[in-house]
Design an enzyme around this catalytic site. Structure first.
Site, PDB file in Angstrom:
ATOM      1  CE  LYS A 156      -1.993   2.796   3.204  1.00 56.60           C
ATOM      2  NZ  LYS A 156      -2.131   3.912   2.431  1.00 56.60           N
TER       3      LYS A 156
ATOM      4  CD  GLU B 115      14.132   1.694   8.305  1.00 56.80           C
ATOM      5  OE1 GLU B 115      14.711   2.735   8.699  1.00 56.80           O
ATOM      6  OE2 GLU B 115      14.823   0.612   8.433  1.00 56.80           O
TER       7      GLU B 115
ATOM      8  CB  CYS C 247      13.087  10.326   7.016  1.00 58.38           C
ATOM      9  SG  CYS C 247      14.068   9.115   5.781  1.00 58.38           S
TER      10      CYS C 247
ATOM     11  CD  GLU D 160       9.676  13.581  11.218  1.00 56.59           C
ATOM     12  OE1 GLU D 160       8.493  12.827  11.512  1.00 56.59           O
ATOM     13  OE2 GLU D 160      10.466  12.953  10.369  1.00 56.59           O
TER      14      GLU D 160
HETATM   15  P1  NDP Z   1       2.380   8.035   8.051  1.00 58.77           P
HETATM   16  O1  NDP Z   1       2.726   7.420   9.098  1.00 58.77           O
HETATM   17  O2  NDP Z   1       1.315   8.953   8.353  1.00 58.77           O
HETATM   18  O3  NDP Z   1       1.805   7.162   6.896  1.00 58.77           O
HETATM   19  C1  NDP Z   1       2.896   6.117   6.433  1.00 58.77           C
HETATM   20  C2  NDP Z   1       2.047   5.063   5.662  1.00 58.77           C
HETATM   21  O4  NDP Z   1       1.287   4.324   6.607  1.00 58.77           O
HETATM   22  C3  NDP Z   1       0.765   5.708   4.599  1.00 58.77           C
HETATM   23  O5  NDP Z   1       0.696   4.776   3.521  1.00 58.77           O
HETATM   24  C4  NDP Z   1      -0.229   5.488   5.646  1.00 58.77           C
HETATM   25  O6  NDP Z   1      -1.425   5.641   4.691  1.00 58.77           O
HETATM   26  C5  NDP Z   1      -0.219   4.318   6.485  1.00 58.77           C
HETATM   27  N1  NDP Z   1      -0.811   4.041   7.525  1.00 58.77           N
HETATM   28  C6  NDP Z   1      -1.374   5.022   8.334  1.00 58.77           C
HETATM   29  N2  NDP Z   1      -2.010   4.512   9.410  1.00 58.77           N
HETATM   30  C7  NDP Z   1      -1.933   3.305   9.171  1.00 58.77           C
HETATM   31  C8  NDP Z   1      -2.403   2.253  10.116  1.00 58.77           C
HETATM   32  N3  NDP Z   1      -3.139   2.090  11.218  1.00 58.77           N
HETATM   33  N4  NDP Z   1      -1.810   0.942   9.724  1.00 58.77           N
HETATM   34  C9  NDP Z   1      -1.189   0.693   8.570  1.00 58.77           C
HETATM   35  N5  NDP Z   1      -0.888   1.810   7.700  1.00 58.77           N
HETATM   36  C10 NDP Z   1      -1.350   3.009   8.303  1.00 58.77           C
HETATM   37  O7  NDP Z   1       3.722   9.041   7.532  1.00 58.77           O
HETATM   38  P2  NDP Z   1       3.538   9.776   6.330  1.00 58.77           P
HETATM   39  O8  NDP Z   1       2.970   9.292   5.087  1.00 58.77           O
HETATM   40  O9  NDP Z   1       2.874  11.352   6.943  1.00 58.77           O
HETATM   41  O10 NDP Z   1       5.249   9.812   6.080  1.00 58.77           O
HETATM   42  C11 NDP Z   1       5.948  10.867   6.833  1.00 58.77           C
HETATM   43  C12 NDP Z   1       6.958  10.166   7.616  1.00 58.77           C
HETATM   44  O11 NDP Z   1       7.451   9.184   7.449  1.00 58.77           O
HETATM   45  C13 NDP Z   1       7.714  11.195   8.728  1.00 58.77           C
HETATM   46  O12 NDP Z   1       7.545  10.926   9.909  1.00 58.77           O
HETATM   47  C14 NDP Z   1       9.052  10.504   8.226  1.00 58.77           C
HETATM   48  O13 NDP Z   1      10.302  11.050   8.959  1.00 58.77           O
HETATM   49  C15 NDP Z   1       8.862   9.196   7.890  1.00 58.77           C
HETATM   50  N6  NDP Z   1       9.740   8.642   6.948  1.00 58.77           N
HETATM   51  C16 NDP Z   1      10.707   7.827   7.476  1.00 58.77           C
HETATM   52  C17 NDP Z   1      11.609   7.296   6.793  1.00 58.77           C
HETATM   53  C18 NDP Z   1      12.853   6.383   7.253  1.00 58.77           C
HETATM   54  O14 NDP Z   1      13.486   5.783   6.398  1.00 58.77           O
HETATM   55  N7  NDP Z   1      12.992   6.327   8.671  1.00 58.77           N
HETATM   56  C19 NDP Z   1      11.582   7.766   5.269  1.00 58.77           C
HETATM   57  C20 NDP Z   1      10.753   8.535   4.846  1.00 58.77           C
HETATM   58  C21 NDP Z   1       9.884   9.061   5.693  1.00 58.77           C
HETATM   59  P3  NDP Z   1      -2.280   6.950   4.513  1.00 58.77           P
HETATM   60  O15 NDP Z   1      -1.299   7.753   3.883  1.00 58.77           O
HETATM   61  O16 NDP Z   1      -3.461   6.449   3.760  1.00 58.77           O
HETATM   62  O17 NDP Z   1      -2.616   7.696   5.977  1.00 58.77           O
END
Ligand code: NDP
Length: 485
Positions: A177, A252, A286, A388
């Site tokens: 997803k 991550e 990130c 963040e």
């Molecule tokens: P989110 O945690 O909001 O979402 C990440 C993914 O998880 C999306 O596909 C989201 O879907 C999905 N999701 C949300 N709720 C659930 C749930 N209950 N169960 C399963 N999946 C779920 O992050 P963001 O998309 O806002 O991304 C930004 C974040 O990602 C920042 O904190 C950043 O630091 C981190 N990040 C970390 C990296 C790393 O390598 N450590 C690299 C890049 C980013 P939906 O969008 O539909 O909510």
């Protein structure tokens, strides 16, 4: 200019299909603030279909000779390269990032992920332990089964493929997803999967909201491993569901990374790279260094030069050739970033440049643009310096001693990456060893070798991606012992 699909559908069992509910929601172009396509609003029933397809496909895919899996993955990499301009355009429209960044980083790294894991699987090996004439053990690597891959919106295709490629190479079948905010290139990857002749059910992509599709993937009893990249809060929710089910988990998560600048650094290289590490992709990487600590001896010079260079960055429509800062990903995210700038003011920070939403000329006047922002005068423990923000906002803080800067750098709950600028090699290593970060860059930033472990400490995650570590994650070790006596 390319024409993009107007309806983003699921990819299940080798076919592009509508969500069972037939419901869709808006997909917004952040550069204009206008809807430009719709996304499948899938739910548990679609995840069930996808998982059943992945279960069916698993026995054949997991036992395919490595050479065959290599060929499929290489074919996907070639198709990504062939469609480079189209995919980069799609990524830029969907995410708001400058087109030239998508062409230089996102899409080339997506094909590199497939190529890297296509070849890695050819070199993956098992261990054997031999007890002289008594017994012989070999540790068989067994693909774990159906893997769930969930990715965020900031580097959409790049991070999506960073999970899918090793999972497929390892012999797992996948239910994936993408973020619902940036689903376009994941959809285009479905078309590539079909064009590459990927067997039915090997890769399934289900679109929709995290709390519906994401949560259903996490909860599904037949999905054995979850590879997740996203926010720390979502990571906690995922762990609370998946851990009691004894699923394998790779998380991550977020970061609040320090960029530590000593007076003896290579100044020109440092300042050029610090502009990048602060504002690339509108600060939505990130690994961006959002807390900049500068040795007091050069603090004023740095401040003047950094502010001047930041003011000259061109904020504009992502497709324009001269744009350096595009739109942030959504209105909601823009408002979150702006609220942190307000918080910084309440915490007695001084805005040295930026600090506002930027309104461009029509048709971009409803787009989500923020001026790159530098803030000084904040204590390292305040919320602006601890939480963040994930936007084009950095703080600058002077320091006098190594001990002091290490304390400030390690003061946050996160521990993803850090950057150190110094020409003193001994100090560079000494400081690197004391930083609580999964990744430390010395005199560079975002310098990635795909063979190295990637991931964070503390609230930045659990486990490491990259190299053979990702293949290990999608496999389970089975030790087989033979008696030789
Ligand atoms: P989110 O945690 O909001 O979402 C990440 C993914 O998880 C999306 O596909 C989201 O879907 C999905 N999701 C949300 N709720 C659930 C749930 N209950 N169960 C399963 N999946 C779920 O992050 P963001 O998309 O806002 O991304 C930004 C974040 O990602 C920042 O904190 C950043 O630091 C981190 N990040 C970390 C990296 C790393 O390598 N450590 C690299 C890049 C980013 P939906 O969008 O539909 O909510």
């Amino acid at each position: 200019m390319f024409e993009l699909p107007s309806k983003i559908k699921n990819y299940i069992n080798g076919e592009i299909v509508e969500p069972i509910s037939k419901n869709y929601f808006s997909n917004i172009n952040p550069s204009t603030g206008q809807e430009y396509s719709v996304v499948a609003d899938s739910d548990k029933a679609d995840v069930e279909l996808a998982t059943q397809a992945a279960i069916q496909a698993f026995p054949e895919w997991s036992t395919l000779p490595h050479q065959k899996r290599f060929e499929y993955l290489m074919k996907i990499a070639e198709l990504i390269d062939k469609k480079m301009d189209y995919l980069a355009y799609a990524e830029s429209i969907d995410n708001g990032k400058p087109l030239k960044l998508a062409k230089r980083v996102d899409i080339p790294r997506a094909s590199a992920n497939f190529r890297f894991y296509a070849t890695a699987i050819l070199h993956y090996y098992s261990q054997a332990h031999i007890n002289e004439r008594t017994s012989f053990n070999y540790t068989f690597k067994q693909p774990i089964g159906v893997a769930g891959c969930i990715s965020p919106w900031n580097l959409p295709l790049y991070l999506f493929t960073w999970k899918i490629a090793p999972a497929l190479a390892a012999g797992c079948t996948v239910v994936a997803k993408p973020s619902e905010i940036t689903p376009m290139t994941a959809y285009l990857l479905s078309e590539i999967g079909i064009e590459a002749g990927l067997p039915k059910g090997v890769l399934n992509i289900v679109h929709g909201y995290g709390h519906k599709v994401g949560q259903s993937i996490i909860e599904h009893p037949k999905i054995k491993a979850i590879s997740f990249t996203g926010g720390t809060k979502t990571g906690k929710t995922i762990a609370s569901t998946a851990a009691p089910m004894f699923k394998k988990l790779s998380l991550e998560l977020g970061g609040k990374n320090p960029n530590i600048i000593f007076a003896d650094c290579n100044y020109d290289k440092m300042i050029k790279t610090t502009i990048q590490s602060s504002f690339a992709n509108q600060g939505q990487i990130c690994l961006c260094g959002s807390r900049i600590f500068v040795e007091r001896k050069i603090y004023d010079k740095f401040k003047n030069d950094f502010v001047e260079k930041t003011r000259s960055l061109k904020v504009g429509p992502p497709l324009n050739e001269d744009t350096q800062i595009g739109a942030v990903v959504s209105e909601q995210h823009m408002n979150k970033i702006l609220s942190y700038i307000e918080l910084a003011k309440q915490e007695d920070g001084t805005i040295l440049c930026g600090g506002n939403r930027k309104i461009l000329d029509t048709p971009y006047n409803s787009g989500f643009y923020i001026e790159p922002t530098i803030i000084e005068g904040l204590h390292y423990t305040c919320r602006t310096n601890q939480e963040e923000i994930f936007g084009p906002v950095v703080t600058i803080t002077p320091f006098d001693t190594e001990e002091e800067v290490i304390t400030m750098a390690n003061s946050v709950e996160y521990g993803l990456s850090a950057t150190i600028w110094t020409e003193n090699l001994t100090r560079a290593h000494r400081v690197a060893h004391q930083l609580e970060s999964g990744i430390v860059w010395i005199n560079t930033w975002l310098n990635r070798d795909l063979r190295t472990p990637f991931g964070g400490m503390k609230a930045s995650g659990v486990g490491r991606e990259g190299g053979f570590k990702a293949l290990d994650f999608f496999n389970e070790d089975k030790n087989i012992c033979v008696d030789l006596s």
